[in-house]
Design a protein around this motif. Structure first.
Motif, mmCIF file in Angstrom:
data_model
loop_
_atom_site.group_PDB
_atom_site.id
_atom_site.type_symbol
_atom_site.label_atom_id
_atom_site.label_comp_id
_atom_site.label_asym_id
_atom_site.label_seq_id
_atom_site.Cartn_x
_atom_site.Cartn_y
_atom_site.Cartn_z
ATOM 1 N N SER A 156 4.705 -9.378 -5.001
ATOM 2 C CA SER A 156 4.269 -9.304 -3.588
ATOM 3 C C SER A 156 3.554 -7.872 -3.588
ATOM 4 O O SER A 156 3.800 -6.890 -4.168
ATOM 5 N N ALA A 157 2.197 -8.038 -2.740
ATOM 6 C CA ALA A 157 1.310 -6.761 -2.750
ATOM 7 C C ALA A 157 2.342 -5.598 -1.971
ATOM 8 O O ALA A 157 2.910 -5.872 -0.927
ATOM 9 N N PRO A 158 2.016 -4.513 -2.633
ATOM 10 C CA PRO A 158 2.757 -3.222 -1.847
ATOM 11 C C PRO A 158 2.067 -3.029 -0.618
ATOM 12 O O PRO A 158 1.008 -3.143 -0.260
ATOM 13 N N MET A 159 3.078 -2.501 0.468
ATOM 14 C CA MET A 159 2.633 -2.156 1.432
ATOM 15 C C MET A 159 2.394 -0.523 1.958
ATOM 16 O O MET A 159 3.338 0.076 1.311
ATOM 17 N N ALA A 160 1.544 -0.115 2.808
ATOM 18 C CA ALA A 160 1.415 1.185 3.024
ATOM 19 C C ALA A 160 2.358 1.702 4.244
ATOM 20 O O ALA A 160 2.567 0.624 4.978
ATOM 21 N N LYS A 161 2.561 2.980 4.469
ATOM 22 C CA LYS A 161 3.182 3.243 5.719
ATOM 23 C C LYS A 161 2.179 3.393 6.669
ATOM 24 O O LYS A 161 1.224 3.167 6.156
ATOM 25 N N ASN A 162 2.488 3.625 7.920
ATOM 26 C CA ASN A 162 1.379 3.783 8.819
ATOM 27 C C ASN A 162 0.720 4.787 8.647
ATOM 28 O O ASN A 162 1.009 5.931 8.423
ATOM 29 N N PRO A 163 -0.945 4.581 8.664
ATOM 30 C CA PRO A 163 -1.823 5.708 8.678
ATOM 31 C C PRO A 163 -1.342 6.788 9.642
ATOM 32 O O PRO A 163 -1.293 6.581 10.644
ATOM 33 N N VAL A 217 -8.191 14.398 8.699
ATOM 34 C CA VAL A 217 -8.279 13.184 7.912
ATOM 35 C C VAL A 217 -7.106 12.198 7.814
ATOM 36 O O VAL A 217 -6.170 12.537 8.384
ATOM 37 N N SER A 218 -7.499 10.818 7.653
ATOM 38 C CA SER A 218 -6.500 9.804 7.791
ATOM 39 C C SER A 218 -5.833 9.581 6.437
ATOM 40 O O SER A 218 -6.553 9.706 5.376
ATOM 41 N N GLU A 219 -4.519 9.261 6.394
ATOM 42 C CA GLU A 219 -3.920 9.087 4.999
ATOM 43 C C GLU A 219 -3.327 7.710 5.192
ATOM 44 O O GLU A 219 -2.712 7.315 6.190
ATOM 45 N N VAL A 220 -3.548 7.131 4.071
ATOM 46 C CA VAL A 220 -2.977 5.919 4.003
ATOM 47 C C VAL A 220 -2.143 5.756 2.559
ATOM 48 O O VAL A 220 -2.516 6.064 1.527
ATOM 49 N N THR A 280 -7.045 0.179 6.836
ATOM 50 C CA THR A 280 -6.592 0.019 8.027
ATOM 51 C C THR A 280 -4.868 -0.266 8.055
ATOM 52 O O THR A 280 -3.935 0.420 8.710
ATOM 53 N N THR A 281 -4.545 -1.279 7.151
ATOM 54 C CA THR A 281 -3.276 -1.618 7.075
ATOM 55 C C THR A 281 -2.391 -1.443 5.861
ATOM 56 O O THR A 281 -1.136 -1.050 5.858
ATOM 57 N N GLY A 282 -3.271 -0.639 4.941
ATOM 58 C CA GLY A 282 -2.612 -0.091 3.565
ATOM 59 C C GLY A 282 -2.305 -1.132 2.676
ATOM 60 O O GLY A 282 -1.574 -0.873 1.841
ATOM 61 N N THR A 283 -2.476 -2.324 2.961
ATOM 62 C CA THR A 283 -2.210 -3.604 2.155
ATOM 63 C C THR A 283 -2.789 -3.745 1.032
ATOM 64 O O THR A 283 -4.203 -3.381 0.987
ATOM 65 N N ALA A 284 -2.384 -3.430 -0.346
ATOM 66 C CA ALA A 284 -3.084 -3.510 -1.481
ATOM 67 C C ALA A 284 -2.887 -4.977 -2.083
ATOM 68 O O ALA A 284 -2.046 -5.814 -2.188
ATOM 69 N N THR A 285 -4.195 -5.600 -2.204
ATOM 70 C CA THR A 285 -4.604 -7.079 -2.800
ATOM 71 C C THR A 285 -4.935 -7.123 -4.127
ATOM 72 O O THR A 285 -6.108 -6.428 -4.332
ATOM 73 N N PRO A 286 -4.510 -7.609 -5.155
ATOM 74 C CA PRO A 286 -5.101 -7.609 -6.626
ATOM 75 C C PRO A 286 -6.304 -8.456 -6.471
ATOM 76 O O PRO A 286 -6.187 -9.738 -5.828
ATOM 77 N N VAL A 287 -7.400 -8.296 -6.922
ATOM 78 C CA VAL A 287 -8.486 -9.158 -7.217
ATOM 79 C C VAL A 287 -9.300 -9.518 -8.269
ATOM 80 O O VAL A 287 -9.822 -10.192 -8.442
ATOM 81 N N ALA A 288 -8.691 -8.838 -9.208
ATOM 82 C CA ALA A 288 -9.249 -9.083 -10.799
ATOM 83 C C ALA A 288 -8.255 -8.594 -11.845
ATOM 84 O O ALA A 288 -7.622 -7.404 -11.649
ATOM 85 N N GLU A 289 -8.351 -8.961 -13.047
ATOM 86 C CA GLU A 289 -7.598 -8.228 -14.238
ATOM 87 C C GLU A 289 -8.681 -7.546 -14.907
ATOM 88 O O GLU A 289 -9.503 -8.233 -15.463
ATOM 89 N N GLY A 290 -8.615 -6.458 -14.887
ATOM 90 C CA GLY A 290 -9.608 -5.671 -15.793
ATOM 91 C C GLY A 290 -9.612 -4.218 -15.366
ATOM 92 O O GLY A 290 -8.569 -3.763 -14.980
ATOM 93 N N SER A 291 -10.825 -3.319 -15.571
ATOM 94 C CA SER A 291 -10.670 -1.987 -15.263
ATOM 95 C C SER A 291 -12.158 -1.728 -15.012
ATOM 96 O O SER A 291 -13.092 -2.280 -15.124
#
Length: 279
Positions: free
Chosen positions: A1-8, A20-23, A71-82
């Motif tokens: 599952s995608a990692p979640m952030a703490k509240n900004p 400054v905002s931290e995510v 905003t949410t800190g959700t990390a979503t995989p979009v591609a395999e690569g660099s």
């Protein structure tokens, strides 16, 4: 599952002059995010992930690119690569992918993912366009890609190859990567190990890059004539491997090196958490 952030949260910036905002993203151990690429609308960043012990599996050896929602800190995989590079209009994401994964000749348990494919992801539709090497040059320095950078108008991409050549890929033309126009091979005149392309300088029209010297662990910012592939200007040497980012106009620069942020407003750090920056 995608990692979640703490509240900004809010905290003081290095100058103490504003907030400054931290995510905060909890990827866990063995995951190493690279420098961020900020989406033009400011809602997210794209990051390359290095994975510990990646050379044991084809799925991890190629690398991974995530989009982090600011905003949410959700990390979503979009591609395999660099080496993710957003187009100037933010509609497409170019990156380096791998067409082949083969066993390592030195260790039968390890694999090599050849970074030999220019991929362009259309973010809205998910369609991916690819430029790959001809069969006769696969698994050789001629086919391996070091880095990418968009032209200012977003119609083509500069590709720095591991053999020292610089190519220009017209996105309207389908061709083998090694059949695309070769601009030059100016990097072979220097002792440096790689060009890390960034983009076009908005004032001079030159291609801006960082040269890394892997043996001496130094780097320098260079400007390249996009018509000839030759270095026409170079900054003084920097100790360490610098990461460069241009702003949207291509006229302002941020350097991240050894935990220091070098900006037009001054130098901040060192801080071990400064691994990369974007405007």
């Amino acid at each position: 599952s995608a990692p979640m952030a703490k509240n900004p949260t809010k905290s003081s910036d290095p100058t103490g002059s504003s907030d400054v905002s931290e995510v905060l993203i909890d990827y866990g151990g063995g995951v190493f995010p690279g420098a961020p690429q900020l989406a033009p609308d400011g809602t997210g960043v794209y990051v390359e992930l290095g994975l510990e012990d990646a050379w044991y599996q084809c799925e991890t050896a190629a690398g991974r690119i995530d989009r982090i929602d600011l905003t949410t800190g959700t990390a979503t995989p979009v591609a395999e690569g660099s080496s993710p590079q957003l187009s100037p209009d933010g509609v497409r994401l170019a990156y380096v992918a791998s067409s082949r994964c083969v066993p390592s000749g030195d260790n039968e348990l390890e694999v090599i993912a050849y970074a030999d494919t220019l991929a362009v992801l259309v973010l809205v539709t998910g369609r991916v366009l690819r430029w790959q090497p001809s069969p006769g040059v696969r698994e050789s320095p001629v086919s391996v890609i070091d880095s990418l950078a968009w032209t200012a108008d977003g119609t083509a991409i500069f590709v720095a190859m591991a053999d020292g050549t610089l190519r220009l890929v017209d996105l309207t033309v389908g061709a083998a990567l090694d059949a695309t126009p070769e601009i030059g091979s100016g990097r072979t005149e220097a002792v440096f190990g790689a060009w890390i392309l960034e983009g076009i300088d908005g004032a001079t029209g030159r291609l801006v890059a960082v040269e890394w010297d892997y043996e001496l662990v130094t780097s320098r910012v260079v400007e390249i004539n996009p018509a000839t592939g030759r270095v026409v200007a170079a900054d003084p040497l920097i100790d360490g491997f610098a990461v460069l980012r241009l702003d949207a106009t291509g006229t302002e620069r941020i350097l991240t090196v050894d935990g220091r942020l070098v900006t037009p407003a001054g130098t901040f750090g060192p801080d071990p958490f400064y691994g990369g920056a974007d405007w």
